[in-house]
Design a protein around this motif. Structure first.
Motif, PDB file in Angstrom:
ATOM      1  N   TYR A  60       0.835  -1.204   0.000  1.00  0.00           N
ATOM      2  CA  TYR A  60       0.000   0.000   0.000  1.00  0.00           C
ATOM      3  C   TYR A  60       0.871   1.257   0.000  1.00  0.00           C
ATOM      4  O   TYR A  60       0.971   1.950   1.018  1.00  0.00           O
ATOM      5  CB  TYR A  60      -0.901   0.013   1.237  1.00  0.00           C
ATOM      6  CG  TYR A  60      -1.777  -1.211   1.379  1.00  0.00           C
ATOM      7  CD1 TYR A  60      -2.957  -1.325   0.659  1.00  0.00           C
ATOM      8  CD2 TYR A  60      -1.431  -2.246   2.254  1.00  0.00           C
ATOM      9  CE1 TYR A  60      -3.775  -2.433   0.791  1.00  0.00           C
ATOM     10  CE2 TYR A  60      -2.239  -3.350   2.399  1.00  0.00           C
ATOM     11  CZ  TYR A  60      -3.411  -3.448   1.665  1.00  0.00           C
ATOM     12  OH  TYR A  60      -4.218  -4.552   1.806  1.00  0.00           O
ATOM     13  N   LYS A  63      -1.416   4.567   0.634  1.00  0.00           N
ATOM     14  CA  LYS A  63      -2.483   4.543   1.636  1.00  0.00           C
ATOM     15  C   LYS A  63      -2.186   3.462   2.652  1.00  0.00           C
ATOM     16  O   LYS A  63      -1.212   2.735   2.530  1.00  0.00           O
ATOM     17  CB  LYS A  63      -3.840   4.273   0.965  1.00  0.00           C
ATOM     18  CG  LYS A  63      -3.892   2.939   0.234  1.00  0.00           C
ATOM     19  CD  LYS A  63      -5.217   2.695  -0.440  1.00  0.00           C
ATOM     20  CE  LYS A  63      -5.097   1.410  -1.253  1.00  0.00           C
ATOM     21  NZ  LYS A  63      -6.175   0.549  -1.213  1.00  0.00           N
ATOM     22  N   ARG A  64      -3.035   3.390   3.642  1.00  0.00           N
ATOM     23  CA  ARG A  64      -2.919   2.311   4.620  1.00  0.00           C
ATOM     24  C   ARG A  64      -3.878   1.200   4.235  1.00  0.00           C
ATOM     25  O   ARG A  64      -4.933   1.444   3.657  1.00  0.00           O
ATOM     26  CB  ARG A  64      -3.251   2.814   6.016  1.00  0.00           C
ATOM     27  CG  ARG A  64      -2.143   3.691   6.568  1.00  0.00           C
ATOM     28  CD  ARG A  64      -2.323   3.878   8.027  1.00  0.00           C
ATOM     29  NE  ARG A  64      -0.995   3.948   8.627  1.00  0.00           N
ATOM     30  CZ  ARG A  64      -0.794   4.070   9.893  1.00  0.00           C
ATOM     31  NH1 ARG A  64      -1.803   4.123  10.730  1.00  0.00           N
ATOM     32  NH2 ARG A  64       0.428   4.131  10.362  1.00  0.00           N
ATOM     33  N   GLY A  65      -3.518  -0.010   4.589  1.00  0.00           N
ATOM     34  CA  GLY A  65      -4.369  -1.146   4.272  1.00  0.00           C
ATOM     35  C   GLY A  65      -4.258  -2.196   5.357  1.00  0.00           C
ATOM     36  O   GLY A  65      -3.682  -1.970   6.417  1.00  0.00           O
ATOM     37  N   ASP A  86      -3.806  -9.563   0.980  1.00  0.00           N
ATOM     38  CA  ASP A  86      -3.869  -8.103   1.006  1.00  0.00           C
ATOM     39  C   ASP A  86      -4.471  -7.627  -0.301  1.00  0.00           C
ATOM     40  O   ASP A  86      -4.427  -8.332  -1.309  1.00  0.00           O
ATOM     41  CB  ASP A  86      -2.482  -7.478   1.238  1.00  0.00           C
ATOM     42  CG  ASP A  86      -1.554  -7.661   0.056  1.00  0.00           C
ATOM     43  OD1 ASP A  86      -1.700  -6.917  -0.937  1.00  0.00           O
ATOM     44  OD2 ASP A  86      -0.684  -8.539   0.118  1.00  0.00           O
ATOM     45  N   GLY A  88      -3.492  -4.870  -1.824  1.00  0.00           N
ATOM     46  CA  GLY A  88      -2.531  -3.893  -2.332  1.00  0.00           C
ATOM     47  C   GLY A  88      -2.162  -4.154  -3.779  1.00  0.00           C
ATOM     48  O   GLY A  88      -2.848  -4.879  -4.507  1.00  0.00           O
TER      49      GLY A  88
END
Length: 143
Positions: A60, A63-65, A86, A88
């Motif tokens: 990511y 951004k955050r994930g 994930d 991502g």
């Protein structure tokens, strides 16, 4: 914490590097009723750390994930499969070339040993990008 009577467990953590220890704790708690050698537990710690840190560091970038981790024991409870998921950037770490360990450390690029170690210590590795998720699964025989 995982239910000790179950053969599977899933948990989700924010994909930030400092959460690798929480991932390791969940795996160890799940394996508590199994007979694992200390060596196997330490190898699993390394595997979880390397893969989780890679997700946290690269999946990511803008951004955050999150990282979902699925744990499953086989019927004999002598092998575990850990699947890291994930949403991502699609990336298959198994396609990364192995580092050249014959050259001096000072001549090698920084990084790249993590996936090499994962390949060395996991008994089997599988990757698929499916339903918008990276899914990296490893199987480890418990001894």
């Amino acid at each position: 914490m995982p239910d000790q009577t179950m053969n599977s467990h899933t948990f989700i953590l924010e994909a930030v590097p400092e959460n690798f220890a929480a991932a390791q704790e969940q795996v160890r708690a799940f394996l508590a009723p199994c007979s694992c050698s200390m060596r196997t537990l330490l190898e699993l710690d390394m595997l979880v750390e390397e893969i989780f840190i890679n997700i946290a560091s690269y999946a990511y970038p803008d951004k955050r994930g999150t990282a979902a981790i699925d744990l499953a024991l086989n019927d004999k409870k002598d092998a575990i499969t850990i699947t890291f998921r994930d949403s991502g950037i699609p990336y298959n770490p198994l396609e990364k070339p192995s580092p050249d360990l014959s050259s001096p450390a000072s001549a090698r690029q920084i990084g790249g040993l993590g996936i090499f170690l994962v390949q060395k210590y996991a008994d089997q590795l599988f990757y698929v990008y499916e339903d918008g998720e990276n899914r990296l699964s490893l199987r480890k025989v418990l001894s």
